[in-house]
Enzyme design. Structure first.
Site, short mmCIF file in Angstrom:
data_model
loop_
_atom_site.label_atom_id
_atom_site.label_comp_id
_atom_site.label_asym_id
_atom_site.label_seq_id
_atom_site.Cartn_x
_atom_site.Cartn_y
_atom_site.Cartn_z
N MET A 30 0.85 -1.21 0.00
CA MET A 30 0.00 0.00 0.00
C MET A 30 0.88 1.25 0.00
SD MET A 30 -3.44 -0.91 2.01
CE MET A 30 -2.87 -0.68 3.68
N HIS A 37 9.12 -3.45 3.58
CA HIS A 37 8.72 -3.65 2.19
C HIS A 37 9.94 -3.95 1.32
CE1 HIS A 37 5.48 -0.72 3.56
NE2 HIS A 37 4.77 -1.75 3.15
#
Ligand code: AMP
Length: 282
Positions: A30, A37
């Site tokens: 997102m 990430h």
């Protein structure tokens, strides 16, 4: 690095990769990318020729009173980080592209979403299964990488791949933490200084309980209740803190040898929801 908004552009690119015999690794995010990430992107690069990162704040996984409107959006910085890691393509669609204006179908999850985050956030995993299902159909990955941080999500997606015959290999990346143990999260940006200091308390409680289990405790219920009090004293309001079976994601009172468990917690620090977990091999 190519940046795509439309599905047809992604399809063209994927067809080109496939024609050239390249394997594809997908990392759904997102955005507001942090080292957690980035570790998944690196893992994808080790397991596929071409890495595609999707950056999309998916509205269908947010409840009406959750932080969809305020969720951090840092696309420019995210693109730079991906470029540095050699990502091949970014897919960052609009809501209109992703969902169109009309929707006739929805997802129903029969089991494994009744406790943990599924219990606290009605509709959350239905939204995730919907969007990841779409992302798999759009990007046709060979492998897809998700974080242990969202371990119930991983378990549900394993089931999705199995039951919907996606034929995608799922890889789980370990939780990346700040030096004080706090699991990195885009939502950590919401914490003020005092809250940030208290936030690693959740990880410490999980570690304490895990250590006791490793030292022979098989019914950790009392320990867990005690840690809930410790967390409350740090102004961390408990949503849940419990031991769950890995396969079914239901609370388990007693550890049985040779079974896999998840020791997991979610707390609120002010309005910010923090989650964390440790895997326990019983
Ligand atoms: P999100 O952008 O929050 O939807 O997360 C995208 C992916 O990154 C999910 O698979 C998460 O589980 C994973 N992730 C989030 N935080 C971490 C972390 N601290 N370490 C490793 N993976 C993470």
């Amino acid at each position: 690095m190519k940046v795509f908004k439309s599905i047809s552009e992604v399809h063209d690119q994927i067809n080109d990769y496939k024609k050239r015999g390249k394997t594809i690794g997908l990392v759904p995010t997102m955005g507001a990318l942090h080292q957690g990430h980035l570790s998944l992107i690196k893992l994808a690069a080790q397991n596929a020729d071409k890495v595609i990162v999707s950056i999309y704040v998916n509205p269908t996984q947010f409840g009406p009173n959750e932080d969809f409107a305020h969720y951090p959006r840092t696309l420019e910085a995210d693109l730079e980080k991906c470029e540095e890691l050699g990502v091949s393509a970014i897919f960052t669609p609009t809501d209109e592209i992703m969902y169109g204006s009309d929707r006739f179908l929805s997802i129903h999850i029969e089991r494994i979403n009744k406790y943990m985050d599924g219990g606290s956030r009605p509709g959350f995993f239905e939204g995730i299964v919907l969007v990841v299902n779409k992302l798999f159909n759009i990007t046709k990955p060979d492998v897809a990488v998700f974080g242990q941080k969202d371990i119930q999500q991983f378990r549900i997606l394993q089931q999705m791949v199995l039951e919907f015959n996606h034929g995608v290999e799922l890889i789980m990346g370990p939780i990346i933490r700040a030096v004080d143990g706090l699991a990195l999260s885009s939502r950590n940006a919401y914490l003020d200084d005092e809250q940030r200091l208290a936030a690693p308390g959740l990880f410490r409680s999980l570690c304490y309980i895990k250590k006791q289990i490793e030292d022979g405790v098989v019914e950790p219920g009392l320990l867990i209740e005690h840690q809930k009090m410790e967390l409350a004293a740090k102004k961390l309001e408990i949503d849940y803190l419990d031991l769950f079976s890995f396969d079914e994601i239901v609370p388990d009172k007693k550890l049985v040898p040779n079974r896999k468990y998840i020791l997991a917690g979610a707390v609120y620090s002010g309005k910010t929801r923090l989650i964390d977990n440790l895997i326990i091999e019983g």
